[in-house]
Design an enzyme around this catalytic site. Structure first.
Site, PDB file in Angstrom:
ATOM      1  N   CYS A  18      -4.761  74.658 -71.491  1.00  0.00           N
ATOM      2  CA  CYS A  18      -5.227  75.288 -70.253  1.00  0.00           C
ATOM      3  C   CYS A  18      -5.651  74.210 -69.264  1.00  0.00           C
ATOM      4  O   CYS A  18      -6.194  73.193 -69.692  1.00  0.00           O
ATOM      5  CB  CYS A  18      -6.419  76.210 -70.538  1.00  0.00           C
ATOM      6  SG  CYS A  18      -5.942  77.723 -71.383  1.00  0.00           S
ATOM      7  N   PRO A  19      -5.412  74.375 -67.973  1.00  0.00           N
ATOM      8  CA  PRO A  19      -4.860  75.562 -67.323  1.00  0.00           C
ATOM      9  C   PRO A  19      -3.330  75.544 -67.200  1.00  0.00           C
ATOM     10  O   PRO A  19      -2.755  76.441 -66.604  1.00  0.00           O
ATOM     11  CB  PRO A  19      -5.491  75.514 -65.938  1.00  0.00           C
ATOM     12  CG  PRO A  19      -5.565  74.039 -65.647  1.00  0.00           C
ATOM     13  CD  PRO A  19      -5.877  73.396 -66.990  1.00  0.00           C
TER      14      PRO A  19
END
Length: 85
Positions: A18-19
């Site tokens: 992530c992201p």
């Protein structure tokens, strides 16, 4: 008996964090037509917590989330466009 959803495309994001996970899913969805489905293979933790929520926030429909024996997940999302189901 488990139901299998036909998907139009597949992406494996188990090698990213992530992201970037959601960015990769979003880019894959851009290649699809409205109403088509995308199968996403992703990791436990932040990806399975954040990706489905982000998809829903953008009005896509999460059709299924299934945990694999290895602890990863398979998610199926339907691309929503301007037309409602």
């Amino acid at each position: 008996m488990s139901e299998t959803i036909k998907t139009d495309s597949t992406i494996d994001i188990t090698d990213v964090v992530c992201p970037i996970t959601f960015v990769k899913v979003k880019l894959a969805l851009e290649d699809l037509e409205d109403g088509q489905t995308l199968a996403v293979h992703l990791n436990d933790g932040e990806p399975i917590q954040n990706v489905p929520r982000s998809l829903k926030d953008e009005d896509h429909k999460v059709l299924s989330v299934k945990k694999r024996e290895d602890g990863t997940y398979d998610l199926v999302v339907k691309k929503n466009g301007l037309l409602a189901d």
